[in-house]
Design an enzyme around this catalytic site. Structure first.
Site: not given
Ligand code: ZN
Ligand code: ZN
Length: 473
Positions: A328-330
């Site tokens: 996951y990321c922003t």
């Protein structure tokens, strides 16, 4: 009069023989240049738009291609109403929302300059409609008039070389590239439809931009609108649409929550021996170290890296191709890219959170607001953001400490001495004590004596995000 006509003819032939992608720059230069300085602006503008619409082969003519009076606005722009402002989102006094979106598709390189000008023209279009008709975005006619205005004068930013010095309604950072678009924007929430309409009216972007991913903390997050022609993310390797077509498996927030919840339970049960089994999935935070210091999914691996390109290399070194990966990321774009790179190199199972932490946080908030089925967030703390906010809160947990006194705190700040610009966590009392600076004598001097001519210290990116501050207990 004669000389002006001669010069104009010269300009027209010059422009007509120049590749399209150069003409906006040339047009702007011509308008500013001595040659046209004495021409009445209206003539210069008329001349330039006639060049734009008629003389340069291949230049688009929006008024011909798009207007069709028998169709409703929604029929002409099918995506006009796809953006749903999140329910239960904070309303801030300034009424602004922050949204992000990205999409991978081919944009011809010769269209990029034109596309950039079209995007930069958005604030001028809005300004023209509201000043000419004295109406705001709530007016039922606003969108129709906006569309007509764009068709009438598609390139106002080019025509007027002096930008309008007003507060911009649409602000943010938009990157355009041969591989697509990546944007973070902020605008008054009344302008959601107007912004969508303006995007859809640009031929390269029509039907290409997915629904906006709205941020959790809504406020004006940027000062101005910047549009740049540059790679969408710095992946450190050549990307292509072929590579990006190897999509990771996208999980919506609710499904992501279910699977990560299971993963965390199973990992806990297995602790004490076999959690490194290659069948056991790993959860990876694909952001930089300073981002996950203030917030992360419980149990996530957070590689100690400064940049996204290092992150991809670390993941490839650490995990074999049969290791199931959750990442996951922003806002999702880094995982779309990293996931595609890993898949194209033979990784078998790569799953990612659609819309990133932003979308997950939004889902948690909606669940909380509905109150019948609240869920406990598996993400704790802040979601770091690369704008004036420097973060938005997902849960009240505070994971980090003030880097000057050691007290629990997670408020990022940049040293008030702009040439220093260290990024660090600072509590309110240290902020007061150190005058918003990192506390070095040099920086306190710089803010108390702003006109002293001392040589500034300029930190490398690595030093800037990992400041070595002295903790005074
Ligand atoms: Zn402190
Ligand atoms: Zn400093």
């Amino acid at each position: 009069m004669r000389s002006r006509l001669l010069l104009s003819t010269k300009h027209i032939s010059l422009l007509a023989s120049t590749p399209n992608r150069f003409w906006p720059a040339i047009a702007q230069w011509s308008y500013k240049s001595v040659l046209l300085r004495n021409t009445r602006p209206i003539l210069a503008r008329g001349f330039l738009s006639s060049v734009a619409n008629n003389l340069v082969p291949g230049t688009r003519n929006l008024s011909e291609s798009n207007s069709s009076k028998s169709l409703t606005l929604e029929e002409q722009i099918p995506n006009l109403y796809i953006d749903k402002l999140p329910e239960g989102s904070e309303t801030t006094p300034d009424g602004y929302v922050t949204a992000s979106f990205y999409s991978f598709f081919n944009i011809e390189s010769k269209s990029l300059v034109q596309l950039r000008y079209d995007l930069l023209s958005m604030n001028t279009h809005l300004d023209k409609v509201s000043t000419r008709y004295k109406i705001g975005p709530q007016d039922p006619q606003f969108l129709t008039l906006l569309k007509a205005q764009i068709e009438k004068d598609p390139h106002p930013y080019v025509s007027f070389s002096i930008p309008i010095k007003k507060i911009q309604i649409v602000t943010g950072r938009i990157y355009v590239h041969e591989l697509g678009i990546n944007a973070q924007v902020s605008f008054d929430k009344e302008y959601v439809r107007a912004f969508r309409l303006m995007l859809e009216t640009i031929p390269e972007l029509a039907n290409k931009v997915p629904a906006f991913n709205f941020a959790l903390a809504n406020k004006r997050a940027f000062k101005k609108l910047h549009v740049r022609i540059r790679p969408l993310v710095a992946a450190g390797q050549d990307l292509s649409l072929d590579i990006l077509a190897n999509e990771p498996e996208y999980l919506d927030p609710s499904e992501w929550h279910r699977q990560i919840d299971n993963l965390q339970h199973n990992t806990l049960q297995k602790q004490g021996g076999i959690q490194n089994d290659s069948d056991t999935p790993v959860l990876i935070d694909m952001r930089n170290i300073y981002e996950n210091k203030v917030g992360k999914f419980v149990g996530a691996e957070c590689p100690d890296v400064d940049t996204f390109r290092e992150e991809i290399d670390v993941v490839k070194k650490m995990y074999p191709k049969d290791k199931p990966i959750y990442m996951y990321c922003t806002g999702g774009i880094r995982c779309s890219v990293a996931g595609a790179i890993l898949k194209s190199e033979g990784y078998q199972s790569v799953k990612t959170l659609r819309g990133g932490v932003v979308a997950y946080g939004q889902w948690i908030k909606e669940k909380d607001a509905s109150s019948t089925s609240p869920v406990e967030s598996l993400y704790v703390g802040l979601n770091f953001t690369f704008d004036k906010r420097l973060g938005e809160r997902v849960t009240s947990d505070v994971l980090a400490h003030c880097q000057q006194c050691g007290q629990p705190n997670d408020t990022y700040t940049n040293c008030a001495n702009k040439t220093c610009n260290l990024l660090f966590i600072q509590c309110p009392s240290c902020k007061t004590e150190h005058l918003n600076t990192c506390g070095s004598k040099e920086c306190i001097d710089a803010v108390t004596h702003p006109h002293s001519s001392k040589k500034p210290t300029i930190h490398s990116y690595h030093e800037r995000i990992r400041p070595d501050l002295v903790i005074n207990h």
